[in-house]
Design a protein around this motif. Structure first.
Motif, PDB file in Angstrom:
ATOM      1  N   ASP A 157       0.841  -1.196   0.000  1.00 35.33           N
ATOM      2  CA  ASP A 157       0.000   0.000   0.000  1.00 35.33           C
ATOM      3  C   ASP A 157       0.878   1.250   0.000  1.00 35.33           C
ATOM      4  N   ALA A 158       0.442   2.269  -0.721  1.00 37.51           N
ATOM      5  CA  ALA A 158       1.157   3.546  -0.765  1.00 37.51           C
ATOM      6  C   ALA A 158       0.221   4.658  -0.301  1.00 37.51           C
ATOM      7  N   PHE A 159       0.737   5.530   0.562  1.00 33.05           N
ATOM      8  CA  PHE A 159      -0.050   6.617   1.131  1.00 33.05           C
ATOM      9  C   PHE A 159       0.638   7.945   0.831  1.00 33.05           C
ATOM     10  N   TYR A 160      -0.095   8.848   0.204  1.00 33.03           N
ATOM     11  CA  TYR A 160       0.403  10.200  -0.064  1.00 33.03           C
ATOM     12  C   TYR A 160      -0.011  11.068   1.128  1.00 33.03           C
ATOM     13  N   VAL A 161       0.968  11.540   1.881  1.00 37.43           N
ATOM     14  CA  VAL A 161       0.669  12.269   3.112  1.00 37.43           C
ATOM     15  C   VAL A 161       1.339  13.647   3.080  1.00 37.43           C
ATOM     16  N   THR A 162       0.752  14.570   3.829  1.00 42.85           N
ATOM     17  CA  THR A 162       1.324  15.912   4.014  1.00 42.85           C
ATOM     18  C   THR A 162       1.239  16.264   5.484  1.00 42.85           C
ATOM     19  N   ASP A 163       1.879  17.377   5.840  1.00 43.42           N
ATOM     20  CA  ASP A 163       1.730  17.852   7.208  1.00 43.42           C
ATOM     21  C   ASP A 163       0.408  18.606   7.326  1.00 43.42           C
ATOM     22  N   ALA A 164       0.156  19.178   8.481  1.00 47.21           N
ATOM     23  CA  ALA A 164      -1.122  19.855   8.724  1.00 47.21           C
ATOM     24  C   ALA A 164      -1.327  21.043   7.794  1.00 47.21           C
ATOM     25  N   ALA A 165      -0.226  21.616   7.292  1.00 47.42           N
ATOM     26  CA  ALA A 165      -0.327  22.756   6.393  1.00 47.42           C
ATOM     27  C   ALA A 165      -0.456  22.351   4.936  1.00 47.42           C
ATOM     28  N   GLY A 166      -0.472  21.053   4.661  1.00 45.12           N
ATOM     29  CA  GLY A 166      -0.601  20.584   3.293  1.00 45.12           C
ATOM     30  C   GLY A 166       0.699  20.481   2.540  1.00 45.12           C
ATOM     31  N   GLU A 167       1.829  20.520   3.231  1.00 47.14           N
ATOM     32  CA  GLU A 167       3.139  20.447   2.590  1.00 47.14           C
ATOM     33  C   GLU A 167       3.754  19.062   2.781  1.00 47.14           C
ATOM     34  N   PRO A 168       4.625  18.635   1.847  1.00 45.23           N
ATOM     35  CA  PRO A 168       5.332  17.359   2.044  1.00 45.23           C
ATOM     36  C   PRO A 168       6.148  17.371   3.321  1.00 45.23           C
ATOM     37  N   LEU A 169       6.371  16.199   3.901  1.00 49.50           N
ATOM     38  CA  LEU A 169       7.141  16.090   5.138  1.00 49.50           C
ATOM     39  C   LEU A 169       8.628  16.268   4.849  1.00 49.50           C
ATOM     40  N   SER A 170       9.332  16.740   5.841  1.00 45.64           N
ATOM     41  CA  SER A 170      10.795  16.782   5.725  1.00 45.64           C
ATOM     42  C   SER A 170      11.332  15.360   5.727  1.00 45.64           C
ATOM     43  N   ASP A 171      12.578  15.182   5.310  1.00 46.32           N
ATOM     44  CA  ASP A 171      13.174  13.852   5.270  1.00 46.32           C
ATOM     45  C   ASP A 171      13.163  13.203   6.643  1.00 46.32           C
ATOM     46  N   VAL A 172      13.487  13.977   7.661  1.00 44.98           N
ATOM     47  CA  VAL A 172      13.526  13.437   9.028  1.00 44.98           C
ATOM     48  C   VAL A 172      12.129  13.025   9.473  1.00 44.98           C
ATOM     49  N   ALA A 173      11.151  13.894   9.224  1.00 43.30           N
ATOM     50  CA  ALA A 173       9.780  13.583   9.639  1.00 43.30           C
ATOM     51  C   ALA A 173       9.235  12.384   8.867  1.00 43.30           C
ATOM     52  N   ALA A 174       9.576  12.285   7.600  1.00 42.34           N
ATOM     53  CA  ALA A 174       9.101  11.158   6.804  1.00 42.34           C
ATOM     54  C   ALA A 174       9.677   9.846   7.314  1.00 42.34           C
ATOM     55  N   ALA A 175      10.969   9.838   7.625  1.00 43.12           N
ATOM     56  CA  ALA A 175      11.594   8.624   8.152  1.00 43.12           C
ATOM     57  C   ALA A 175      10.991   8.248   9.491  1.00 43.12           C
ATOM     58  N   ARG A 176      10.722   9.246  10.331  1.00 42.02           N
ATOM     59  CA  ARG A 176      10.114   8.980  11.628  1.00 42.02           C
ATOM     60  C   ARG A 176       8.706   8.391  11.464  1.00 42.02           C
ATOM     61  N   LEU A 177       7.960   8.922  10.500  1.00 42.82           N
ATOM     62  CA  LEU A 177       6.612   8.419  10.261  1.00 42.82           C
ATOM     63  C   LEU A 177       6.641   6.965   9.780  1.00 42.82           C
ATOM     64  N   ALA A 178       7.556   6.660   8.874  1.00 46.82           N
ATOM     65  CA  ALA A 178       7.663   5.276   8.395  1.00 46.82           C
ATOM     66  C   ALA A 178       7.965   4.332   9.546  1.00 46.82           C
ATOM     67  N   GLN A 179       8.847   4.748  10.445  1.00 45.86           N
ATOM     68  CA  GLN A 179       9.171   3.913  11.594  1.00 45.86           C
ATOM     69  C   GLN A 179       7.966   3.738  12.510  1.00 45.86           C
ATOM     70  N   GLN A 180       7.183   4.792  12.706  1.00 47.71           N
ATOM     71  CA  GLN A 180       5.999   4.706  13.546  1.00 47.71           C
ATOM     72  C   GLN A 180       4.975   3.721  12.966  1.00 47.71           C
ATOM     73  N   VAL A 181       4.769   3.799  11.677  1.00 46.54           N
ATOM     74  CA  VAL A 181       3.813   2.886  11.037  1.00 46.54           C
ATOM     75  C   VAL A 181       4.297   1.444  11.150  1.00 46.54           C
ATOM     76  N   GLU A 182       5.571   1.238  10.889  1.00 43.05           N
ATOM     77  CA  GLU A 182       6.129  -0.116  10.967  1.00 43.05           C
ATOM     78  C   GLU A 182       5.998  -0.677  12.375  1.00 43.05           C
ATOM     79  N   THR A 183       6.281   0.147  13.362  1.00 42.86           N
ATOM     80  CA  THR A 183       6.164  -0.294  14.754  1.00 42.86           C
ATOM     81  C   THR A 183       4.719  -0.647  15.101  1.00 42.86           C
ATOM     82  N   ALA A 184       3.774   0.149  14.617  1.00 40.90           N
ATOM     83  CA  ALA A 184       2.360  -0.101  14.915  1.00 40.90           C
ATOM     84  C   ALA A 184       1.867  -1.408  14.319  1.00 40.90           C
ATOM     85  N   LEU A 185       2.488  -1.864  13.251  1.00 40.61           N
ATOM     86  CA  LEU A 185       2.026  -3.086  12.582  1.00 40.61           C
ATOM     87  C   LEU A 185       2.689  -4.344  13.096  1.00 40.61           C
ATOM     88  N   ARG A 186       3.722  -4.205  13.892  1.00 34.63           N
ATOM     89  CA  ARG A 186       4.439  -5.392  14.378  1.00 34.63           C
ATOM     90  C   ARG A 186       3.707  -6.030  15.555  1.00 34.63           C
TER      91      ARG A 186
END
Length: 912
Positions: free
Chosen positions: A883-912
């Motif tokens: 599955d692929a999810f197109y996400v933005t921050d609350a202001a409608g902008e793409p996430l920074s590299d750091v925030a994007a990596a953190r989000l991927a880790q959060q999703v992965e952790t939630a699914l384990r």
């Protein structure tokens, strides 16, 4: 219980066992020997003085033999068979009256016994033996076997009863063909064997077609061994049962199987089954996934893939030998039944002149197919004047001619070509390349011809890299074939699409080579690009065509992965595909290759929905390659009339409004829409999917709530689009009818559910601009018909207010779903950032084992992370979800590299 068992044994002395005689398990004999022959060990010992102790010496010797590391393979099986013979002979001799014999039949009769195989025994008597003495002998034989916990397949019969049973049951007849004397009257055993073989040969014309039908039915029931991830080593096509059938054909004296590699194949299958018996401690023939690593280790193999590859190679040899043998049987039976097909009475027309046989005899016609190739008796054979030692193109010419004529390559021709034909020069001459493409373009007829050449080693001589994909297993359950057969099947599918492309030769060659990199470590598309380029140059394609073929292999997954996992409204998506493809000609080829690859993979890999998405992507990329600008469709668009109406109702009622609309093949809306009053459309084109629109005032938790409700109703989500719409104040003013909770069919056949009401005059104006969430989902029912829109809305309302207990109910569904999965532990879920795929959003890609509520859990994780989901693109292949999810921050902008990596880790952790 002892008395009942004794009575049952005595009854067998009078032929009360029914028609089934032992054909047994053993090495490879047919299973199922009629009623009453598979008898479990009764409780307690047998009659007489401690017959259970009679097996103590044998049991110890058996354990020592099976634990002896110096013995393995055929030597161990023969040793175990001999040890068992001596033990049973000792039991028999102690009680045997005259006129009796103990006979091993079926697999045990073949003289090779696997660790957990049945003992297939026939107690034969001449009819003069006293019933009581015969019953006592049977008890003295059977009980020690039962006491040791060994499986026993037994019967007690006279010669006449054995003959009658064989007449009634083909499986019994096959078991008797392997009859072997163990103890007692040798003349009696000799009479049985002689009579069984004589009757089999006399009745071969009627029995062999019956045997072939039995083998075909078994193949339909159990599948083809060399393509199964959990193969049945005995029952599946290419397994031990087929070896029994080949021996039976040879015993008929009508035909014989090709001997090359057959003994080695049999030893391989039996060695694997021996290891399976010893590692599991069970009498099983199914090589289950959870046992494969242990079996591989027991055989000293590198891993389970190496094990499966060896098993597949053996099964392929058996399957090919079976095909050749049954063709020969058919030819012989046809010839004995009348004038063979493809003959003419040349003797009568030639004035009695000799034509290679007696004067006036029918002469078989040889029809020319190509230079040096003729059709003879339904097969492609070499012409009498053919000189394979001077014609390096002849193997490809013969193969192409056979495939185009729809006939198999004759075994003598294949053998002669493999033995005599010189290697092709590199690069190949133009004639060789043309014959190669002709072979690939023959469609279904390509498969048996290719397999005949492969069995003789001709394919690896032509394409050296083929050896690394030959018989290579594919662990993804979506794939129904090994890598090599999948490549051939893809070429078969591509042959039906050649009218859609300008370069059929490149399409067919690309289809054959697209997964060639799977024989090497790393990404098979990247590795395959280099290998395909080398092979294309070897085949004789010029530099430009070689680059095109390399591009096809490198990007053969690009279209389907992009279409199903990316937002096609994003200009960055379309531009990236156009840059990768490079030209409209390559795009055309890639489109056809994508379809052929998916169709050859299996039913889960292609659908009208996927076809529609890929076609949409191709049309957009083609426009860019033609010089048209890329339209940016990600920006906020004006609401459609229907979207506007749904948004207004959602804002006015303060609750969700749902609409269901189905779409037919080839349409994405408009004229393709049809009403969905609670079920799928009846008749007509295949539905691409159902579009579910949900509108509700802006609030948190919407994505996981809707995803969870859809999972509860067993709806598969294929795609999702989320937008936040701001309603102009002018649209929200005015009056309407009183509130009513209804389900109505709106214009254009859309089923809508909601609390249709208008706020009282004066209540519509608010200090803030009304904001409504609009979610568009493409869904399909897993089972049965679609749920009513009103029911979906009711559950969604409860999910949003917390009264539904969504998480608990989804957990219950997943628990009920879990037992149907494989026993193998799936790999852990993984979430990654897909860099550069979109300029307007960050793309988070999630790969996980598919399960009810998976999308709900992902949505919950994204909700907790505080990001906005613009769109979701869901793809499921077998048990794997991507599955692929197109996400933005609350202001409608793409996430920074750091925030994007953190989000991927959060999703992965939630699914384990």
């Amino acid at each position: 219980m002892r008395d009942a068992a004794a009575a049952r044994t005595a009854a067998t002395a009078h032929g009360a066992h029914g028609p089934g005689a032992p054909a047994g398990d053993g090495a490879d004999a047919p299973a199922g020997n009629g009623p009453g022959t598979d008898t479990p060990a009764p409780a307690g010992g047998g009659p007489g003085e401690g017959p259970g102790r009679a097996g103590e010496g044998y049991a110890a010797a058996r354990v020592r033999l099976l634990q002896d590391t110096a013995l393995s393979g055929p030597d161990r099986r023969r040793a175990l068979s001999g040890l068992t013979d001596r033990w049973l002979a000792g039991l028999f001799t102690a009680k045997a009256p005259t006129g009796t014999a103990l006979v091993a039949v079926g697999g045990y009769g073949h003289g090779e016994l696997s660790p957990r195989s049945d003992l297939d025994l026939l107690l034969l008597h001449d009819g003069t033996t006293d019933t009581a003495a015969l019953a006592a002998l049977a008890d003295h034989l059977w009980y020690p076997v039962w006491d040791l916990g060994l499986a026993l397949d037994h019967s007690v019969r006279t010669l006449g009863e054995a003959r009658a049973a064989a007449e009634d049951d083909l499986k019994v007849q096959l078991g008797l063909l392997d009859a072997r004397h163990v103890a007692g009257d040798q003349d009696l055993t000799a009479q049985l064997r002689t009579a069984a073989l004589a009757r089999w040969r006399a009745e071969a014309r009627s029995r062999l077609p019956e045997l072939r039908e039995y083998a075909g039915e078994r193949a339909r029931r159990h599948g083809e061994l060399r393509f199964l991830l959990e193969p049945d080593l005995k029952e599946a096509r290419g397994g031990l049962r087929d070896l029994t059938a080949l021996r039976a054909v040879a015993a008929s004296w009508l035909a014989d199987a090709p001997r090359e590699g057959l003994r080695e194949a049999r030893d391989t299958l039996l060695d694997v089954r021996d290891a399976l018996h010893l590692t599991t401690g069970r009498a099983t023939d199914r090589l289950a996934l959870q046992d494969q690593d242990q079996v591989a280790a027991a055989l000293g193999l590198l891993d389970s893939d190496t094990l499966l590859r060896r098993v597949y190679e053996a099964a392929g040899a058996v399957g090919y030998a079976s095909d050749v043998t049954w063709r020969e049987v058919e030819r012989v039976l046809r010839a004995r039944g009348g004038t063979p097909r493809g003959t003419r009475l040349r003797g009568l027309l030639s004035g009695g002149r000799r034509t290679g046989g007696r004067p006036g005899a029918p002469v078989r016609e040889r029809t020319p197919l190509a230079e040096g190739v003729v059709e003879h008796e339904g097969e492609a054979a070499l012409a009498l004047h053919a000189r394979p030692d001077r014609d390096p193109v002849l193997p490809l010419r013969a193969a192409a001619a056979a495939a185009q004529a729809g006939v198999p390559l004759a075994l003598p021709a294949v053998r002669k070509l493999a033995r005599s034909a010189p290697p092709l020069p590199v690069p190949w001459p133009a004639e060789a390349r043309e014959e190669f493409v002709t072979l690939l373009g023959a469609g279904e007829a390509t498969v048996p011809v290719w397999e005949a050449m492969d069995a003789a080693g001709l394919i690896t001589r032509l394409l050296p890299d083929w050896e690394r994909v030959r018989c290579r297993p594919q662990r993804n359950p979506v794939h129904r074939y090994t890598v090599d057969r999948h490549l051939v099947e893809t070429a078969v599918r591509a042959a039906a699409l050649t009218r859609r492309v300008h370069r059929p030769d490149l399409l067919l060659t690309g289809a054959l080579l697209h997964d060639i990199g799977k024989g090497w470590p790393g990404d098979h598309s990247v590795t395959g690009e280099t290998i395909a380029g080398d092979l294309a140059a070897r085949i004789g394609f010029d530099a430009a065509d070689t680059r095109t073929l390399a591009t096809l292999v490198r990007h053969h997954l690009l279209l389907v992965e992009t279409a199903t996992r990316r937002n096609l409204d994003d200009p960055a998506t379309i531009r990236s595909v156009a840059e990768a493809v490079g030209s409209s000609g390559t795009l055309e080829l890639l489109h056809a290759l994508t379809e052929a690859d998916a169709l050859a993979t299996g039913p889960a890999a292609w659908s009208s929905w996927r076809a529609t998405l890929v076609s949409d992507l191709v049309s957009r990329v083609a426009a860019v390659l033609a010089g048209e600008p890329v339209a940016d469709r990600t920006a906020d668009r004006e609401l459609t009339a229907e979207g506007e109406r749904l948004a207004m109702e959602a804002w006015r009622t303060g609750g969700p409004v749902l609409a269901l609309r189905t779409h037919k093949t080839g349409h994405t809306g408009g004229e393709g829409a049809a009403a969905v009053p609670g079920g799928g459309a009846d008749g007509g084109p295949e539905p691409v999917g159902v579009e579910l629109s949900v509108a509700l005032p802006e609030q948190s938790g919407v994505l996981p709530a809707v995803a969870g409700v859809l999972a509860l109703h067993k709806l598969t989500v294929r795609a999702a689009d989320l937008r936040l719409a701001e309603l102009p104040a002018a649209l929200t003013e005015g009056g309407s009818t009183a509130a009513s909770d209804v389900t109505a069919v709106a214009s254009h056949g859309t089923t809508v559910a909601g609390d249709f009401a208008t706020a009282a005059e004066g209540e519509s104006a608010t200090a803030e601009t009304p904001r409504v969430l609009l979610l568009t989902w493409r869904v399909a029912a897993q089972y049965g018909s679609l749920p009513q829109a009103a029911r979906l809305r009711e559950d969604l309302v409860r999910a949003l207010d917390g009264s539904l207990g969504l998480a608990l109910r989804l957990a219950e569904r997943e628990a009920a779903y879990r037992p149907r999965r494989t026993a193998i532990q799936p790999p852990p879920p993984r979430a990654t950032v897909a860099p550069g795929d979109s300029a307007a959003a960050t793309v988070i890609e999630v790969r996980a084992q598919d399960a009810p509520g998976l999308l709900h859990r992902i949505g919950q994780a994204l909700e907790e992370a505080g990001v906005r989901v613009r769109s979701a693109h869901v793809s499921t292949l077998g048990a794997n979800a991507v599955d692929a999810f197109y996400v933005t921050d609350a202001a409608g902008e793409p996430l920074s590299d750091v925030a994007a990596a953190r989000l991927a880790q959060q999703v992965e952790t939630a699914l384990r």
